[in-house]
Design a protein around this motif. Structure first.
Motif, short mmCIF file in Angstrom:
data_model
loop_
_atom_site.label_atom_id
_atom_site.label_comp_id
_atom_site.label_asym_id
_atom_site.label_seq_id
_atom_site.Cartn_x
_atom_site.Cartn_y
_atom_site.Cartn_z
N UNK A 146 -6.85 5.70 9.29
CA UNK A 146 -7.37 5.86 10.53
C UNK A 146 -6.16 6.02 11.46
N UNK A 147 -5.40 5.25 11.46
CA UNK A 147 -4.25 5.06 12.29
C UNK A 147 -3.39 6.06 11.80
N UNK A 176 1.63 -4.23 9.35
CA UNK A 176 2.47 -3.83 8.58
C UNK A 176 1.91 -3.23 7.26
N UNK A 177 2.77 -2.52 6.73
CA UNK A 177 2.19 -1.94 5.63
C UNK A 177 3.40 -1.82 4.54
N UNK A 178 2.84 -2.01 3.12
CA UNK A 178 3.93 -1.95 1.90
C UNK A 178 4.13 -0.52 1.87
N UNK A 179 5.22 -0.34 0.76
CA UNK A 179 5.32 1.06 0.41
C UNK A 179 4.36 1.66 -0.56
N UNK A 180 3.49 0.77 -1.31
CA UNK A 180 2.49 1.19 -2.25
C UNK A 180 1.32 1.62 -1.18
N UNK A 181 1.17 0.70 -0.39
CA UNK A 181 -0.24 1.07 0.48
C UNK A 181 0.11 2.32 1.32
N UNK A 182 1.32 2.66 1.67
CA UNK A 182 1.71 3.79 2.48
C UNK A 182 1.22 4.85 1.57
N UNK A 183 1.62 4.89 0.33
CA UNK A 183 1.61 6.19 -0.44
C UNK A 183 0.11 6.34 -0.70
N UNK A 184 -0.73 5.19 -0.81
CA UNK A 184 -2.09 5.38 -0.72
C UNK A 184 -2.69 6.04 0.51
N UNK A 228 3.46 4.09 13.52
CA UNK A 228 2.13 4.01 14.22
C UNK A 228 1.59 2.59 13.72
N UNK A 229 1.73 2.34 12.30
CA UNK A 229 1.42 1.13 11.81
C UNK A 229 1.95 -0.17 12.60
N UNK A 230 3.26 -0.08 12.89
CA UNK A 230 4.00 -1.10 13.41
C UNK A 230 3.63 -1.14 14.86
#
Length: 115
Positions: A60-61, A87-95, A80-82
């Motif tokens: 949503x963000x 925080x967001x990991x690279x794997x979750x960012x890909x998701x 935007x998440x920051x």
């Protein structure tokens, strides 16, 4: 204190003549295939912090950031998440990108300019 040669195992072809214990066959060796280790790695977290937001909240963000900026990139989503204090990991960012990208591209294809 023991000497190093007393601490290491003797090779099977050189039996230890000083030991009073009978020789035993070596235990079965379990070999793990790369596929099996990949499945284990995916099913169990490697540690770290627990996620501060669900993937849907992060998506949503990302949607809001894409609408505000007019484009969707990993850098924009990370920023935007920051900005939300998350925080967001690279794997979750890909998701998140895999979820949001088709939605944003679908809206761009059906916009007023197409037709």
């Amino acid at each position: 204190m023991r000497q190093i040669h007393q601490l290491i195992d003797k090779p099977a072809d050189h039996p230890d003549t000083t030991s009073a214990q009978p020789l035993e066959p070596p235990a079965a060796v379990i070999v793990q295939t790369p596929e099996a280790s990949a499945q284990v790695a995916q099913s169990t977290p490697r540690g770290g912090r627990p996620p501060s937001a669900t993937v849907e909240e992060l998506a949503e963000i990302a949607r809001i950031a894409a609408v505000e900026t007019g484009k969707l990139t990993r850098a924009i989503v990370q920023k935007a998440v920051k900005a939300k204090g998350l925080t967001i990991s690279g794997q979750r960012l890909t998701e998140v990108m895999d979820i949001v990208r088709p939605e944003i591209e679908g809206h761009a294809d059906s916009g007023p300019d197409s037709g």
